[in-house]
Design a protein around this motif. Structure first.
Motif, short mmCIF file in Angstrom:
data_model
loop_
_atom_site.label_atom_id
_atom_site.label_comp_id
_atom_site.label_asym_id
_atom_site.label_seq_id
_atom_site.Cartn_x
_atom_site.Cartn_y
_atom_site.Cartn_z
N ARG A 70 0.82 -1.21 0.00
CA ARG A 70 0.00 0.00 0.00
C ARG A 70 0.86 1.26 0.00
O ARG A 70 0.41 2.31 -0.45
CB ARG A 70 -0.92 0.00 1.22
CG ARG A 70 -1.99 -1.10 1.22
CD ARG A 70 -2.74 -1.11 2.53
NE ARG A 70 -1.83 -1.39 3.65
CZ ARG A 70 -2.16 -1.23 4.93
NH1 ARG A 70 -3.37 -0.79 5.24
NH2 ARG A 70 -1.29 -1.52 5.88
N TRP A 71 2.08 1.14 0.48
CA TRP A 71 2.97 2.30 0.56
C TRP A 71 4.00 2.29 -0.58
O TRP A 71 5.06 2.86 -0.47
CB TRP A 71 3.67 2.32 1.91
CG TRP A 71 2.74 2.60 3.07
CD1 TRP A 71 1.40 2.33 3.13
CD2 TRP A 71 3.07 3.20 4.32
NE1 TRP A 71 0.89 2.72 4.33
CE2 TRP A 71 1.89 3.25 5.09
CE3 TRP A 71 4.25 3.68 4.87
CZ2 TRP A 71 1.86 3.78 6.38
CZ3 TRP A 71 4.23 4.20 6.15
CH2 TRP A 71 3.03 4.26 6.89
N ARG A 72 3.63 1.63 -1.66
CA ARG A 72 4.57 1.43 -2.76
C ARG A 72 5.09 2.74 -3.35
O ARG A 72 6.21 2.81 -3.87
CB ARG A 72 3.86 0.62 -3.86
CG ARG A 72 4.71 0.34 -5.07
CD ARG A 72 4.04 -0.66 -5.98
NE ARG A 72 4.87 -1.84 -6.17
CZ ARG A 72 4.43 -3.01 -6.59
NH1 ARG A 72 3.16 -3.19 -6.84
NH2 ARG A 72 5.26 -4.01 -6.75
N GLY A 165 6.30 -0.41 12.39
CA GLY A 165 6.06 0.74 13.25
C GLY A 165 5.46 1.91 12.50
O GLY A 165 4.59 2.61 13.01
N ALA A 166 5.92 2.12 11.27
CA ALA A 166 5.37 3.21 10.46
C ALA A 166 3.89 2.98 10.21
O ALA A 166 3.08 3.92 10.31
CB ALA A 166 6.13 3.30 9.14
N ALA A 167 3.52 1.74 9.89
CA ALA A 167 2.12 1.43 9.62
C ALA A 167 1.25 1.55 10.87
O ALA A 167 0.06 1.84 10.78
CB ALA A 167 2.00 0.02 9.02
N GLU A 168 1.85 1.34 12.04
CA GLU A 168 1.10 1.46 13.29
C GLU A 168 0.90 2.93 13.69
O GLU A 168 -0.12 3.29 14.26
CB GLU A 168 1.84 0.72 14.41
CG GLU A 168 1.80 -0.80 14.26
CD GLU A 168 2.67 -1.49 15.28
OE1 GLU A 168 3.46 -0.80 15.97
OE2 GLU A 168 2.58 -2.74 15.39
N SER A 173 0.49 6.33 3.76
CA SER A 173 1.89 6.67 3.48
C SER A 173 2.12 8.17 3.40
O SER A 173 3.20 8.65 3.76
CB SER A 173 2.34 6.00 2.18
OG SER A 173 1.63 6.50 1.06
N GLN A 174 1.14 8.95 2.93
CA GLN A 174 1.39 10.38 2.79
C GLN A 174 1.55 11.07 4.15
O GLN A 174 2.21 12.10 4.25
CB GLN A 174 0.30 11.06 1.95
CG GLN A 174 -1.06 11.09 2.56
CD GLN A 174 -2.11 11.64 1.58
OE1 GLN A 174 -1.92 11.60 0.36
NE2 GLN A 174 -3.19 12.17 2.10
N GLN A 175 0.97 10.49 5.20
CA GLN A 175 1.19 11.03 6.54
C GLN A 175 2.64 10.80 6.98
O GLN A 175 3.30 11.70 7.50
CB GLN A 175 0.23 10.40 7.54
CG GLN A 175 -1.23 10.77 7.34
CD GLN A 175 -2.14 10.12 8.37
OE1 GLN A 175 -1.69 9.36 9.22
NE2 GLN A 175 -3.43 10.42 8.30
#
Length: 258
Positions: A70-72, A165-168, A173-175
């Motif tokens: 999703r963060w591709r 951790g980034a996904a949590e 991704s834009q955040q």
């Protein structure tokens, strides 16, 4: 002669067909005067125009066994991006170009992006959490952004250091991307009238939509389809609701064409 620039997009999976890339390329050709290279990173180049350079999707570089793609989009921030160099404008596929693009390469700043809040109506209840409100007001919408190839690799590096951790900590991704840009002093925004929401800036609000058709506001250069309705629905004559009529959008068909 002006230095050539890059205009890039990404297409993977089945959500968008090749016509989205082709019509985007046509819009760039109509509205960008300086020399440019148009690249689509894709897993399926079938049906793309000859003047679209198709390249393989850049590797995100997730550890083995982690397949969250999703963060591709963050993959464009690698130290290298195939053989591309220099100033680069990223465009999502679900938008239409309605006026000149040269200003997007001339506006000062190391990294320029849409302020996400500029695309949506105000959310008064968000102010109940001031810290959260301040952060969300800073978030950039990654439908349209300009960067220098290889100059913001810290974004991808930070993600790969702790993707879980980034996904949590961040919803999308834009955040995460905006937080990294802000931490490095690189986060800046396009003028608010350049990139506008179809629903919130073009369609008259509420019952006024029954009296007037959607129109491009003065100063707009790109119309973004953030949220609903989707561009495909509007082009097919849909997107209506009881509180919002979508009227004559011939200008949209003209902007989204070959």
């Amino acid at each position: 002669m002006q230095t050539p620039v890059n205009v890039i997009c990404m297409k993977w999976g089945k959500l968008y067909g090749p016509e989205y890339v082709n019509y985007l390329r046509a819009g760039v050709g109509r509205h960008l005067k300086r020399p440019f290279r148009f690249v689509c990173f894709t897993d399926d180049a079938a049906g793309l125009r000859d003047d679209v350079q198709a390249l393989p999707l850049p590797e995100l570089g997730l550890p083995k066994g982690q397949g969250d793609l999703r963060w591709r989009k963050l993959a464009v921030f690698g130290k290298q991006l195939h053989d591309l160099q220099g100033s680069t404008l990223f465009l999502d596929l679900d938008l239409v170009i309605v006026d000149g693009l040269d200003a997007f390469f001339e506006h000062p700043g190391k990294f320029l992006i849409i302020r996400d809040d500029d695309l949506f109506r105000r959310k008064p209840l968000r102010k109940l959490n001031p810290a959260r409100d301040r952060f969300l007001h800073s978030v950039g919408n990654s439908s349209v952004f300009r960067f220098e190839i290889g100059q913001h690799s810290y974004i991808l590096d930070a993600y790969l250091a702790d993707p879980k951790g980034a996904a949590e900590r961040y919803e999308i991704s834009q955040q995460f991307q905006s937080a990294q840009l802000a931490a490095h002093g690189h986060l800046a925004y396009w003028p608010s009238d350049w990139c506008v929401s179809f629903k919130n800036a073009c369609v008259p609000r509420g019952l006024k939509s029954y009296l007037a058709d959607p129109a491009v506001p003065a100063g707009a250069r790109i119309v973004v389809f953030a949220g609903t309705p989707k561009m495909s629905d509007v082009l097919a004559g849909g997107g209506h609701s009881w509180y919002r009529r979508i009227g004559d959008v011939r200008w949209l068909h003209q902007a989204w064409s070959a």
